[in-house]
Design a protein around this motif. Structure first.
Motif, PDB file in Angstrom:
ATOM      1  N   SER A  47      -7.288   5.477  14.613  1.00  0.00           N
ATOM      2  CA  SER A  47      -5.970   5.033  15.091  1.00  0.00           C
ATOM      3  C   SER A  47      -5.863   5.153  16.602  1.00  0.00           C
ATOM      4  O   SER A  47      -5.342   4.260  17.276  1.00  0.00           O
ATOM      5  CB  SER A  47      -4.864   5.861  14.427  1.00  0.00           C
ATOM      6  OG  SER A  47      -4.843   5.653  13.049  1.00  0.00           O
TER       7      SER A  47
ATOM      8  N   TYR B  22       1.110  -1.463   2.383  1.00  0.00           N
ATOM      9  CA  TYR B  22       1.203  -0.088   2.900  1.00  0.00           C
ATOM     10  C   TYR B  22       1.842   0.861   1.886  1.00  0.00           C
ATOM     11  O   TYR B  22       1.669   2.069   1.989  1.00  0.00           O
ATOM     12  CB  TYR B  22       2.001  -0.053   4.206  1.00  0.00           C
ATOM     13  CG  TYR B  22       1.161  -0.334   5.419  1.00  0.00           C
ATOM     14  CD1 TYR B  22       0.636   0.698   6.189  1.00  0.00           C
ATOM     15  CD2 TYR B  22       0.875  -1.639   5.798  1.00  0.00           C
ATOM     16  CE1 TYR B  22      -0.143   0.436   7.302  1.00  0.00           C
ATOM     17  CE2 TYR B  22       0.099  -1.910   6.906  1.00  0.00           C
ATOM     18  CZ  TYR B  22      -0.413  -0.871   7.649  1.00  0.00           C
ATOM     19  OH  TYR B  22      -1.198  -1.126   8.746  1.00  0.00           O
TER      20      TYR B  22
ATOM     21  N   TYR C  88      -3.842   1.445   2.885  1.00  0.00           N
ATOM     22  CA  TYR C  88      -4.043   0.762   4.170  1.00  0.00           C
ATOM     23  C   TYR C  88      -5.271  -0.126   4.026  1.00  0.00           C
ATOM     24  O   TYR C  88      -6.371   0.349   3.726  1.00  0.00           O
ATOM     25  CB  TYR C  88      -4.228   1.781   5.297  1.00  0.00           C
ATOM     26  CG  TYR C  88      -4.569   1.156   6.633  1.00  0.00           C
ATOM     27  CD1 TYR C  88      -3.790   0.137   7.164  1.00  0.00           C
ATOM     28  CD2 TYR C  88      -5.677   1.584   7.369  1.00  0.00           C
ATOM     29  CE1 TYR C  88      -4.089  -0.446   8.382  1.00  0.00           C
ATOM     30  CE2 TYR C  88      -5.982   1.018   8.598  1.00  0.00           C
ATOM     31  CZ  TYR C  88      -5.197   0.004   9.102  1.00  0.00           C
ATOM     32  OH  TYR C  88      -5.505  -0.574  10.303  1.00  0.00           O
TER      33      TYR C  88
ATOM     34  N   HIS D  66      -7.171  -2.076   6.093  1.00  0.00           N
ATOM     35  CA  HIS D  66      -8.237  -2.239   7.095  1.00  0.00           C
ATOM     36  C   HIS D  66      -8.711  -3.696   7.172  1.00  0.00           C
ATOM     37  O   HIS D  66      -9.871  -3.966   7.490  1.00  0.00           O
ATOM     38  CB  HIS D  66      -9.435  -1.327   6.807  1.00  0.00           C
ATOM     39  CG  HIS D  66      -9.211   0.101   7.179  1.00  0.00           C
ATOM     40  ND1 HIS D  66      -9.306   0.557   8.481  1.00  0.00           N
ATOM     41  CD2 HIS D  66      -8.897   1.169   6.425  1.00  0.00           C
ATOM     42  CE1 HIS D  66      -9.070   1.849   8.508  1.00  0.00           C
ATOM     43  NE2 HIS D  66      -8.799   2.251   7.277  1.00  0.00           N
TER      44      HIS D  66
ATOM     45  N   SER E 172      -4.067  -7.741   3.774  1.00  0.00           N
ATOM     46  CA  SER E 172      -2.726  -7.190   3.902  1.00  0.00           C
ATOM     47  C   SER E 172      -1.663  -8.286   3.829  1.00  0.00           C
ATOM     48  O   SER E 172      -0.665  -8.155   3.120  1.00  0.00           O
ATOM     49  CB  SER E 172      -2.599  -6.421   5.219  1.00  0.00           C
ATOM     50  OG  SER E 172      -1.352  -5.784   5.310  1.00  0.00           O
TER      51      SER E 172
ATOM     52  N   GLU F 194      -9.370  -4.003  10.584  1.00  0.00           N
ATOM     53  CA  GLU F 194      -8.139  -3.250  10.827  1.00  0.00           C
ATOM     54  C   GLU F 194      -6.946  -4.127  10.439  1.00  0.00           C
ATOM     55  O   GLU F 194      -7.110  -5.303  10.121  1.00  0.00           O
ATOM     56  CB  GLU F 194      -8.015  -2.839  12.296  1.00  0.00           C
ATOM     57  CG  GLU F 194      -9.083  -1.882  12.786  1.00  0.00           C
ATOM     58  CD  GLU F 194      -9.012  -0.512  12.137  1.00  0.00           C
ATOM     59  OE1 GLU F 194      -7.987  -0.218  11.470  1.00  0.00           O
ATOM     60  OE2 GLU F 194      -9.959   0.259  12.269  1.00  0.00           O
TER      61      GLU F 194
ATOM     62  N   SER G 277       1.938  -4.797   9.454  1.00  0.00           N
ATOM     63  CA  SER G 277       1.679  -3.376   9.687  1.00  0.00           C
ATOM     64  C   SER G 277       2.973  -2.603   9.416  1.00  0.00           C
ATOM     65  O   SER G 277       4.045  -3.198   9.344  1.00  0.00           O
ATOM     66  CB  SER G 277       1.226  -3.156  11.125  1.00  0.00           C
ATOM     67  OG  SER G 277       1.038  -1.789  11.405  1.00  0.00           O
ATOM     68  N   ASP G 278       2.870  -1.284   9.286  1.00  0.00           N
ATOM     69  CA  ASP G 278       4.097  -0.505   9.049  1.00  0.00           C
ATOM     70  C   ASP G 278       4.694   0.003  10.354  1.00  0.00           C
ATOM     71  O   ASP G 278       5.733   0.657  10.361  1.00  0.00           O
ATOM     72  CB  ASP G 278       3.840   0.661   8.086  1.00  0.00           C
ATOM     73  CG  ASP G 278       2.861   1.675   8.644  1.00  0.00           C
ATOM     74  OD1 ASP G 278       2.119   1.330   9.595  1.00  0.00           O
ATOM     75  OD2 ASP G 278       2.824   2.808   8.129  1.00  0.00           O
TER      76      ASP G 278
END
Length: 396
Positions: A142, A283, A287, A289, A294, A345, A351-352
């Motif tokens: 991260s 999420y 996660y 990646h 996602s 990623e 994303s959160d």
């Protein structure tokens, strides 16, 4: 002397990118996410930027706005089914940060300074992290991803400089950045640096429209290709030999640090929802990646397509109006390099938290291109009409 005068005449706007970089650090940090008894700064900031976007809608090129609102409407319709409005809002509102450079004016000679001081902040953060364990609650992956978004800015002054001495100066900071990213053991972010360096060095070649388009098409396909390629390799007879190689040269017992296992798991989770999505953020479970998996889980393959269309409209607008402008195109190459990294990623979409800095780079490109477009129109008009001398005198 002259250097002191230049320093005193600096536009305060050169610190704007630094401010946005520091702000992102606060927004995505543990402090930011627990600030004010659990108030989520990612949501607050991204919602604020969306309001700014609506207020300044007339400044945004119409093609980009239309693509953005189509994505909003479609993704909202899907989210109604899953009722995950919180993650929907952060995902969609983060994109509105493309409006942020519509509020400042930077002089041509100040862009190098602006990028340099912003990247210097990221370098300080990763140096403190790797040397004294500063922010030790962040995992290395991260920290590497967050700081890489800022560190890549060192390439812009390197790209803009015509002096070999200055180029060597900026390249030293690029090498330092790569070294500290290497200390976090992030192969993915080292790859991003390599891609951006290649883009900058081959700038004159990839200015051609067909190569430019091929470049970003490969970038947008890379998350899908990576997932399928890893799945194929994992089932092949050469998999064991590849793992031995990975352990021998990288000290890794897995080809993609375990991603192949949970990518296979995510594909099962997606199942029959591959086209339209589930309306819920991945999420909530894992996660990914991988940006494609996602987005596909949340908004389906259609959602990923519409997101890519939105970005393509941004890139094409910048290319059409500013393909010879190194500042604008440097920001484009920077974003594309980051997108290649999203194969392993997921920070840009669904994303959160609001990792918005890559979109800020696009914002710089958009408003540089708009400025160049307006000025080129004025120049072309002056060629067709030159008022008589007495008329100039009367209006002077």
């Amino acid at each position: 002397g002259d250097k002191m005068k230049k320093l005193l005449n600096l536009n305060l706007s050169v610190f704007y990118l630094l401010f946005l970089n520091i702000n992102m650090f606060v927004v995505v940090s543990h402090f930011g996410q627990t600030f004010l008894f659990g108030t989520n700064l990612s949501f607050i900031f991204s919602a604020f930027c969306f309001l700014l976007f609506l207020i300044t809608l007339n400044r945004i090129p119409i093609s980009i706005s239309v693509a953005y609102f189509i994505l909003i409407i479609y993704s909202l319709a899907v989210t109604i089914n899953g009722r995950d409005f919180y993650h929907w809002a952060i995902s969609l509102f983060t994109l509105s940060t493309i409006c942020l450079f519509g509020f400042v004016r930077i002089r041509e000679e100040e862009y190098s300074i602006m990028f340099f001081i912003s990247s210097l902040f990221s370098l300080c953060v990763i140096f403190l992290y790797t040397s004294i364990g500063f922010l030790g609650n962040w995992n290395p992956n991260s920290m590497s991803m967050f700081t890489t978004f800022g560190l890549l800015g060192f390439f812009i002054p390197f790209f803009l400089s015509n002096s070999n001495k200055k180029k060597m100066f900026y390249f030293t900071f690029i090498l330092l950045s790569i070294y500290f990213v290497y200390l976090t053991d992030s192969r993915n972010n080292i790859m991003i640096f390599s891609i951006l360096l290649f883009s900058i060095l081959t700038y004159k070649i990839n200015q051609r429209k067909i190569l430019f388009r091929l470049y970003y098409i490969i970038a947008f396909l890379s998350p899908y290709i990576a997932g399928k390629a890893v799945s194929f390799i994992s089932e092949s007879k050469y998999y064991e030999a590849i793992l031995v190689y990975s352990y021998k040269y990288f000290g890794k017992t897995s080809l993609t640090s375990g991603r192949e296992q949970f990518w296979a798991y995510i594909e099962k989770l997606i199942g029959g929802n591959w086209l339209l999505g589930t309306g819920k953020s991945l999420y909530n479970i894992i996660y990914s990646h991988n940006i494609f998996y996602s987005v596909q889980y949340f908004f389906g393959a259609i959602g990923y397509f519409l997101y890519v269309v939105f970005i393509v409209f941004v890139l094409e607008y910048i290319y059409k109006n500013a393909k010879k402008d190194k500042i604008s195109m440097g920001c484009v190459y920077l974003f594309i390099a980051i997108f290649f990294g999203q194969a392993a990623e997921n920070a840009l979409f669904t994303s959160d938290t609001s990792y918005y800095l890559p979109y800020v780079y696009l914002s710089i490109g958009i408003f540089r291109a708009k400025y160049i477009k307006i000025n080129s129109k004025k120049t072309s008009m002056s060629k067709f009409y030159s008022p008589p001398k007495h008329e100039n005198a009367a209006h002077g």
